[in-house]
Structure formats: C-alpha cells, structure tokens
Design a protein around this motif. Structure first.
Motif, PDB file in Angstrom:
ATOM      1  N   GLU A   1      10.368  -6.029   7.343  1.00  0.00           N
ATOM      2  CA  GLU A   1      11.234  -5.819   6.182  1.00  0.00           C
ATOM      3  C   GLU A   1      10.615  -4.854   5.178  1.00  0.00           C
ATOM      4  O   GLU A   1      11.319  -4.108   4.494  1.00  0.00           O
ATOM      5  CB  GLU A   1      11.544  -7.173   5.507  1.00  0.00           C
ATOM      6  CG  GLU A   1      12.518  -7.043   4.350  1.00  0.00           C
ATOM      7  CD  GLU A   1      12.907  -8.383   3.722  1.00  0.00           C
ATOM      8  OE1 GLU A   1      12.647  -9.442   4.348  1.00  0.00           O
ATOM      9  OE2 GLU A   1      13.470  -8.371   2.616  1.00  0.00           O
ATOM     10  N   ALA A   2       9.276  -4.834   5.114  1.00  0.00           N
ATOM     11  CA  ALA A   2       8.587  -3.948   4.163  1.00  0.00           C
ATOM     12  C   ALA A   2       8.987  -2.493   4.364  1.00  0.00           C
ATOM     13  O   ALA A   2       9.170  -1.741   3.403  1.00  0.00           O
ATOM     14  CB  ALA A   2       7.074  -4.100   4.316  1.00  0.00           C
ATOM     15  N   ALA A   3       9.146  -2.087   5.629  1.00  0.00           N
ATOM     16  CA  ALA A   3       9.492  -0.696   5.929  1.00  0.00           C
ATOM     17  C   ALA A   3      10.890  -0.361   5.415  1.00  0.00           C
ATOM     18  O   ALA A   3      11.212   0.800   5.188  1.00  0.00           O
ATOM     19  CB  ALA A   3       9.398  -0.449   7.433  1.00  0.00           C
ATOM     20  N   LEU A   4      11.722  -1.375   5.237  1.00  0.00           N
ATOM     21  CA  LEU A   4      13.091  -1.141   4.789  1.00  0.00           C
ATOM     22  C   LEU A   4      13.224  -1.235   3.268  1.00  0.00           C
ATOM     23  O   LEU A   4      14.160  -0.709   2.682  1.00  0.00           O
ATOM     24  CB  LEU A   4      14.027  -2.163   5.442  1.00  0.00           C
ATOM     25  CG  LEU A   4      13.948  -2.223   6.965  1.00  0.00           C
ATOM     26  CD1 LEU A   4      14.844  -3.336   7.496  1.00  0.00           C
ATOM     27  CD2 LEU A   4      14.350  -0.889   7.572  1.00  0.00           C
ATOM     28  N   ARG A   5      12.297  -1.945   2.651  1.00  0.00           N
ATOM     29  CA  ARG A   5      12.364  -2.130   1.194  1.00  0.00           C
ATOM     30  C   ARG A   5      11.694  -0.982   0.452  1.00  0.00           C
ATOM     31  O   ARG A   5      11.961  -0.763  -0.728  1.00  0.00           O
ATOM     32  CB  ARG A   5      11.680  -3.440   0.797  1.00  0.00           C
ATOM     33  CG  ARG A   5      12.381  -4.680   1.317  1.00  0.00           C
ATOM     34  CD  ARG A   5      13.613  -4.995   0.503  1.00  0.00           C
ATOM     35  NE  ARG A   5      14.261  -6.220   0.946  1.00  0.00           N
ATOM     36  CZ  ARG A   5      15.444  -6.644   0.494  1.00  0.00           C
ATOM     37  NH1 ARG A   5      16.103  -5.923  -0.405  1.00  0.00           N
ATOM     38  NH2 ARG A   5      15.969  -7.750   0.946  1.00  0.00           N
ATOM     39  N   ARG A   6      10.768  -0.271   1.111  1.00  0.00           N
ATOM     40  CA  ARG A   6      10.048   0.809   0.431  1.00  0.00           C
ATOM     41  C   ARG A   6      10.950   2.037   0.361  1.00  0.00           C
ATOM     42  O   ARG A   6      11.299   2.607   1.386  1.00  0.00           O
ATOM     43  CB  ARG A   6       8.772   1.140   1.201  1.00  0.00           C
ATOM     44  CG  ARG A   6       8.005   2.318   0.657  1.00  0.00           C
ATOM     45  CD  ARG A   6       6.677   2.493   1.343  1.00  0.00           C
ATOM     46  NE  ARG A   6       5.795   1.365   1.044  1.00  0.00           N
ATOM     47  CZ  ARG A   6       5.368   0.498   1.944  1.00  0.00           C
ATOM     48  NH1 ARG A   6       5.710   0.620   3.197  1.00  0.00           N
ATOM     49  NH2 ARG A   6       4.576  -0.499   1.586  1.00  0.00           N
ATOM     50  N   PRO A   7      11.355   2.436  -0.852  1.00  0.00           N
ATOM     51  CA  PRO A   7      12.343   3.523  -0.962  1.00  0.00           C
ATOM     52  C   PRO A   7      11.713   4.900  -0.762  1.00  0.00           C
ATOM     53  O   PRO A   7      11.568   5.672  -1.699  1.00  0.00           O
ATOM     54  CB  PRO A   7      12.897   3.351  -2.380  1.00  0.00           C
ATOM     55  CG  PRO A   7      11.783   2.721  -3.137  1.00  0.00           C
ATOM     56  CD  PRO A   7      10.970   1.905  -2.171  1.00  0.00           C
ATOM     57  N   VAL A   8      11.357   5.221   0.478  1.00  0.00           N
ATOM     58  CA  VAL A   8      10.765   6.521   0.792  1.00  0.00           C
ATOM     59  C   VAL A   8      11.777   7.619   0.442  1.00  0.00           C
ATOM     60  O   VAL A   8      12.921   7.560   0.871  1.00  0.00           O
ATOM     61  CB  VAL A   8      10.407   6.593   2.287  1.00  0.00           C
ATOM     62  CG1 VAL A   8       9.965   7.995   2.675  1.00  0.00           C
ATOM     63  CG2 VAL A   8       9.321   5.579   2.615  1.00  0.00           C
TER      64      VAL A   8
ATOM     65  N   ARG B   1      18.987   4.688   1.058  1.00  0.00           N
ATOM     66  CA  ARG B   1      20.300   4.118   1.397  1.00  0.00           C
ATOM     67  C   ARG B   1      20.879   4.821   2.623  1.00  0.00           C
ATOM     68  O   ARG B   1      21.395   4.190   3.533  1.00  0.00           O
ATOM     69  CB  ARG B   1      21.270   4.239   0.214  1.00  0.00           C
ATOM     70  CG  ARG B   1      21.434   2.950  -0.574  1.00  0.00           C
ATOM     71  CD  ARG B   1      22.664   2.988  -1.468  1.00  0.00           C
ATOM     72  NE  ARG B   1      22.700   4.145  -2.349  1.00  0.00           N
ATOM     73  CZ  ARG B   1      22.084   4.208  -3.536  1.00  0.00           C
ATOM     74  NH1 ARG B   1      21.403   3.172  -3.989  1.00  0.00           N
ATOM     75  NH2 ARG B   1      22.164   5.294  -4.281  1.00  0.00           N
ATOM     76  N   GLY B   2      20.757   6.155   2.622  1.00  0.00           N
ATOM     77  CA  GLY B   2      21.236   6.928   3.765  1.00  0.00           C
ATOM     78  C   GLY B   2      20.504   6.531   5.039  1.00  0.00           C
ATOM     79  O   GLY B   2      21.095   6.386   6.109  1.00  0.00           O
ATOM     80  N   GLN B   3      19.201   6.311   4.900  1.00  0.00           N
ATOM     81  CA  GLN B   3      18.386   5.916   6.057  1.00  0.00           C
ATOM     82  C   GLN B   3      18.805   4.542   6.585  1.00  0.00           C
ATOM     83  O   GLN B   3      18.917   4.332   7.779  1.00  0.00           O
ATOM     84  CB  GLN B   3      16.904   5.901   5.663  1.00  0.00           C
ATOM     85  CG  GLN B   3      15.984   5.437   6.768  1.00  0.00           C
ATOM     86  CD  GLN B   3      16.062   6.315   8.011  1.00  0.00           C
ATOM     87  OE1 GLN B   3      15.738   7.497   7.982  1.00  0.00           O
ATOM     88  NE2 GLN B   3      16.542   5.756   9.118  1.00  0.00           N
ATOM     89  N   LEU B   4      19.065   3.630   5.672  1.00  0.00           N
ATOM     90  CA  LEU B   4      19.444   2.272   6.091  1.00  0.00           C
ATOM     91  C   LEU B   4      20.804   2.294   6.789  1.00  0.00           C
ATOM     92  O   LEU B   4      21.016   1.618   7.805  1.00  0.00           O
ATOM     93  CB  LEU B   4      19.466   1.336   4.879  1.00  0.00           C
ATOM     94  CG  LEU B   4      18.081   1.004   4.310  1.00  0.00           C
ATOM     95  CD1 LEU B   4      18.202   0.350   2.939  1.00  0.00           C
ATOM     96  CD2 LEU B   4      17.309   0.099   5.262  1.00  0.00           C
ATOM     97  N   ARG B   5      21.730   3.096   6.235  1.00  0.00           N
ATOM     98  CA  ARG B   5      23.053   3.194   6.882  1.00  0.00           C
ATOM     99  C   ARG B   5      22.908   3.796   8.276  1.00  0.00           C
ATOM    100  O   ARG B   5      23.545   3.366   9.229  1.00  0.00           O
ATOM    101  CB  ARG B   5      24.003   4.044   6.023  1.00  0.00           C
ATOM    102  CG  ARG B   5      24.754   3.208   4.991  1.00  0.00           C
ATOM    103  CD  ARG B   5      25.927   3.977   4.404  1.00  0.00           C
ATOM    104  NE  ARG B   5      25.462   5.103   3.597  1.00  0.00           N
ATOM    105  CZ  ARG B   5      25.261   5.028   2.274  1.00  0.00           C
ATOM    106  NH1 ARG B   5      25.514   3.903   1.624  1.00  0.00           N
ATOM    107  NH2 ARG B   5      24.828   6.070   1.597  1.00  0.00           N
ATOM    108  N   HIS B   6      22.028   4.817   8.381  1.00  0.00           N
ATOM    109  CA  HIS B   6      21.794   5.463   9.676  1.00  0.00           C
ATOM    110  C   HIS B   6      21.230   4.454  10.685  1.00  0.00           C
ATOM    111  O   HIS B   6      21.629   4.431  11.851  1.00  0.00           O
ATOM    112  CB  HIS B   6      20.834   6.641   9.499  1.00  0.00           C
ATOM    113  CG  HIS B   6      20.555   7.392  10.768  1.00  0.00           C
ATOM    114  ND1 HIS B   6      21.535   8.060  11.465  1.00  0.00           N
ATOM    115  CD2 HIS B   6      19.408   7.546  11.490  1.00  0.00           C
ATOM    116  CE1 HIS B   6      21.001   8.605  12.558  1.00  0.00           C
ATOM    117  NE2 HIS B   6      19.712   8.314  12.597  1.00  0.00           N
TER     118      HIS B   6
END
Lengths: 295, 276
Positions: free
Chosen positions: A185-192, A199-204
């Motif tokens: 989850e850490a990789a998804l919470r860190r707003p690189v 947000r775009g990355q998460l949707r992708h």
C-alpha cells in the motif's frame, strides 16, 4: 522459436536472445559436467576466466561462435548435427533485442533484465516503493526517472522514459507473459510526481489490472506482511522446463540476479506468503478505487 | 487509515487466507513436483523423491491423471455438451487446467474451482483466469461441507443446466469411507439431471510398493492420502450411468494417441458417469 537473420532486431514480445542464451548455456553446462571439465579449465581453453564460463552457462553474456565451437570440441562433442545445432543457437542468441536501440541510456544490468523480461512466461513482482515499470504512466515514469537523475539533461530523461514505456508493449504483445504483481500500500500512497500524477497512475493501475494476463494484489497496511519482504524484487519464470526461475533485485546503481534453487525458493516463499496475505485481485480493484478517491 | 471500509487482513473474504507452512511437505506442491512444475520447495522435493524411490510409478500416475482430466473435459464439452464445471480440489496450476480445456471447446464455458488451501487459491485467482466470454470463480471452501460448496458455486453456475463435477485424485484426503461417499453423493444431489461426475483415484493393494510409499508419505507431515479398493471407488458412482468404457485404469479411459504415452502404466482408476 522462429529463426532470425543477422542484422535483424527482434520485435517486442519475441523470445529475445536471452532465453536462447540461457538454453545454450544450460546445454553447455550439462556437457561440461558430463565431460568432467572444471570451469577454470574450460575458461583457459577459450582464453577467459572461470567466472566468464559461469556467466555464459547462466546465459548472461553473448557467445562467440568460435568459443562455443572450442568448448564443444573440448567436451568431446563430435556429432556434426549436434554441433551445427548449438552453433546456430549461438548465432541466434546474438541477435539484439528491440532495446538495443536504447543503448545510450541502457545500463548493463538493465540490458540483461529486459532480455529476461521479454523471455519470461510468468513475471511475479513485489513492489514496496514504486509502481512496477510495466504499469507506469508516462507522467509517473518521468517523475520516478527524475528522482534518480536530477542533473540529467531533459533529452536523456525523455529517452529513459521512452524506453520504459516501450517495455510496456510486452503486455499487449500477441503472447504476453503473465504478470502477477503484489504491491505494498505504501507504493500507492506516496504521491510520486504530485497528487494529480498519482491519481492518473492509480486509475491506470486499475485499467492494467483488467488485462487478461495481469493480476494485481495490494498488501494493505493492516496486513502483517512478511518480515523478509524488505525490498522490491521480481521472480521470472520461463516456459522451458529446464530453465530455472530467476530472482531479480534492483539496487540503486546495479541489480542482483539469483537463480540458485535454495535462494529462489526463499524468495518464492516470501512472495507466496505475500500473495496470500494481500487482498484478492477483485478486492484490490475496489481498494484501488478507494485510494484514488482519497489521493 | 481514512476509509472505514478499508479491508483488514483478518477478514477471510478479503485475503486468500492464512500463511503457508513450508516446513512440512504439501500435497499440491508435491504433485507439482512430480508433474515437472517449479512451484515446490525442498521439503516437497524430498518427500516426492522418497515416494519415487519406493514407488517410481507415482510419476506415471501424476501424468496419467492430468491426461485423463484433459480427455474427460474434452469428452464432456464436445460430446456431452457440458459448458459448466465444478472442479473440487484444484491443486496448483499446471498446463491444461480445467477452464483452459473447457474454454478451448467453448470460450463461454463457466468454471468454479474449489479448494481450501491458501497457496492453491492465491495461484488460482492469479493464474486460472477466464476468457472474456466465459467465467472462472474460486471458492474457498472445504469439500467436507458440500452444502457450502454448492451454495458458493451457485453464484457462478446455473444449476438449471447440467454441470460437470470434477474430482481428480482428492477423495483420499477424506479417510473415513462413509464420509467420503456421503460428500460425493451430496455434491451430486445438488446437481441437475444430465450432469456428470468425472473422477480418478488411487488404488490400495494393487502395488505393494505404492502402498508402502503411501505409508511413508503419510508420515512426512503432509496431509495423509487414503488409497481405496476398486469397489469403494465404484461406489462413488452409485446411481449414475457410466459412459464407455466404464471404470477402468486411467490411461485406458478413451485413450488419445496425440497425448503420447503419458502415464501409460498408471494403476489409478478413472471413470465418467452421467446423472440420470
């Protein structure tokens, strides 16, 4: 495996030279063992070191046809058909992969990895910090690349990003590998790259998870995870039964490859444990949507 | 964490389940080893090698079992018109898994895999994925609870249409004969007329070496497996109509020369039968 002409460059999704090298190396290893020849002596025969022989047998370096011919002679392989077959394999294994045109931004260790990635039938990954390269959006890939190359000219950044995106063609190639990815989850919470990029990355990521041969599982913070999972790593599997699984661990300036059975077993145990602790693929999709809303 | 709906690992619905014990051999991983797979650990290879040393025929049995599964699914799809499968005791993925075989015949085929092993379920969810036209689902249930298996399968399978019930070399995990019979009967009772049972199982007292190897295996810490007698295996099919050639040695059930001689010497029993 189709034959290739000299000078060709292999398309994305073709098995690539690496697996051919691994197969050839595997055969050379067995022949050497059968002939009772030490790696030192074999190395001496072709004016190389013991470790060069070991790298050859692991399929990590390209083969000179003359070296293969000399080794076959030393191992007592006189059957003309067998010699011709292995020499032809050596020639094919010298055909560069599509990534060779990126040699200006290609580190040696990455060159090896791309060969393995292109040849794998199953890629299992555990990601602790970042979204896996195969799943990155352009904006996210750019942000990650900039992190490691702050003083690098924009043009080179472009090349590196372009290489990373080109790699992703693998996912939509005619016979793509299975990619089974476990993400902390850490990789998804860190707003690189900032919230919008993330947000775009998460949707992708949600979209990539829909691909028939891609599976994504998130390990939520609430999970006990696994003590040994202290770094990201991948395990690459090849369809050829004689080829061992290869563990790939990327470090800051280089990468490690592990293929000894006991070591691979250890990483396999860790990733299997993570896969059972992680959310199921279905639940992961819902979780990704929740995180996207919160980002 | 901000979301109240954030999943917790304690909820069995969210994760594949508890951890994996790699200190004792594991049935699915040992079968994977015998089949030439790479999803096994040192403990499994040791147990597998020990079995092979006492009874080398086990490798034939493993291969013949997979080959029978392939022929049975092909028969059920192409000749019996079955498009739905309930596969109890999935095991680790290998080549030609039930849904791949069925969806090759008809991409719209629907398959429910049932297992209660966390490692098997994690692999199944990741690797046994359906064609876009069809469906695969994975049920975390113990076959000792047939009502739960059927109830969960109902989410994916249409119980108004015939279903192929696949029970491939798993009934030995239920040591009690009456309980084993009852499980199969209760599963079949939930399926509509025109459904099929496809099953193979290991036999006791056919090979002394196999019985001895099995005893050694049962002492390794792996889940014991009870070999049965011909009559006991036949009883699993009570009330059903065998399709030709009936209950026979695994490799003799509608052999297909294109499979080569995979497991030609296997001494397991196999059959496919229709529920009237």
């Amino acid at each position: 495996m189709s034959t290739v002409e000299p000078g060709d460059e292999l398309p994305v999704g073709a098995p690539g030279p690496t697996v051919l090298r691994m197969m050839l190396g595997n055969q050379l290893h067995q022949l050497r063992e059968a002939a009772g020849v030490t790696a030192e002596r074999a190395g001496y025969e072709i004016r190389a070191s013991r470790s060069k022989i070991s790298r050859m047998e692991n399929g990590r370096v390209s083969f000179k046809e003359r070296d293969v011919a000399d080794l076959l002679t030393m191992y007592g392989v006189t059957d003309e058909q067998k010699r011709a077959g292995m020499l032809s394999l050596a020639r094919q294994a010298d055909t560069p992969g599509w990534w060779s045109s990126y040699s200006d931004v290609l580190d040696d260790w990455l060159d090896t990895y791309l060969g393995l990635e292109a040849a794998a039938s199953v890629i299992r990954t555990f990601e602790l910090q970042f979204v896996h390269g195969l799943f990155q959006t352009e904006a996210y890939a750019r942000a990650v690349t900039m992190l490691g190359h702050k003083a690098t000219p924009a043009e080179e950044i472009d090349r590196r990003v372009s290489l990373r995106l080109k790699r992703q063609d693998l996912l939509t190639s005619p016979d793509p590998p299975r990619v089974w990815s476990v993400i902390d989850e850490a990789a998804l919470r860190r707003p690189v790259g900032g919230r919008s990029v993330m947000r775009g990355q998460l949707r992708h990521l949600t979209q990539v998870a829909e691909l028939p041969r891609v599976t994504i599982q998130v390990v939520p913070f609430g999970s006990g995870a696994h003590a040994a999972a202290s770094s990201s790593f991948s395990i690459l599997r090849f369809a050829e039964p004689e080829l061992p699984d290869v563990v790939y661990i990327e470090l800051l300036t280089t990468a490690l490859y592990r293929e000894k059975r006991e070591e691979v077993d250890h990483y396999m145990e860790v990733i299997n444990h993570l896969s059972t602790q992680a959310l199921t693929p279905d639940r992961t999709t819902r979780f990704l949507n929740e995180i996207t809303r919160e980002t | 964490m901000a979301t109240s709906s954030a999943p917790g690992p304690d909820d069995p619905e969210n994760t594949a389940g508890a951890g994996i014990d790699t200190t004792v051999p594991h049935s699915a991983r040992i079968w994977n080893y015998w089949l030439g797979g790479k999803d096994n650990y040192a403990v499994d290879r040791e147990a597998g090698d020990q079995y092979v040393k006492v009874f080398p025929g086990i490798v034939d049995i493993a291969r013949a079992g997979r080959a029978f599964l392939a022929r049975a699914v092909r028969y059920l799809t192409l000749e019996a018109g079955i498009r739905q499968f309930l596969d109890v005791g999935t095991g680790l993925p290998t080549v030609d898994n039930t849904h791949e075989l069925a969806q090759r015949a008809d991409p719209a085929s629907r398959i429910v895999y049932v297992d209660n092993d966390p490692l098997v379920l994690a692999h199944a969810r990741a690797l046994l994925t359906s064609t876009p036209e069809g469906v695969t689902d994975y049920v975390d249930a113990d076959m000792r609870d047939p009502a739960a298996v059927l109830a969960r399968a109902e989410a994916t399978l249409d119980f108004g249409q015939p279903i192929g019930l696949m029970i491939m070399g798993v009934m030995g995990h239920i040591p009690d004969d009456d309980e084993a019979q009852s499980i199969v009967q209760r599963l079949l009772a939930g399926l509509p007329s025109g459904s099929y049972l496809a099953m193979y199982d290991g036999l006791d007292s056919v090979s002394e070496a196999m019985t001895e190897a099995q005893e050694g295996y049962d002492d390794t810490g792996a889940m014991p497996y009870k070999l049965r007698y011909v009559d006991q295996v036949r009883r699993f099919f009570d009330g059903l109509e065998f399709v030709e050639p009936g209950l026979v040695r695994c490799p003799e059930w509608r052999p297909d020369p294109s499979q080569g001689d995979a497991g030609a010497n296997a001494i397991t029993l196999a059959g496919v039968a229709r529920k009237p």
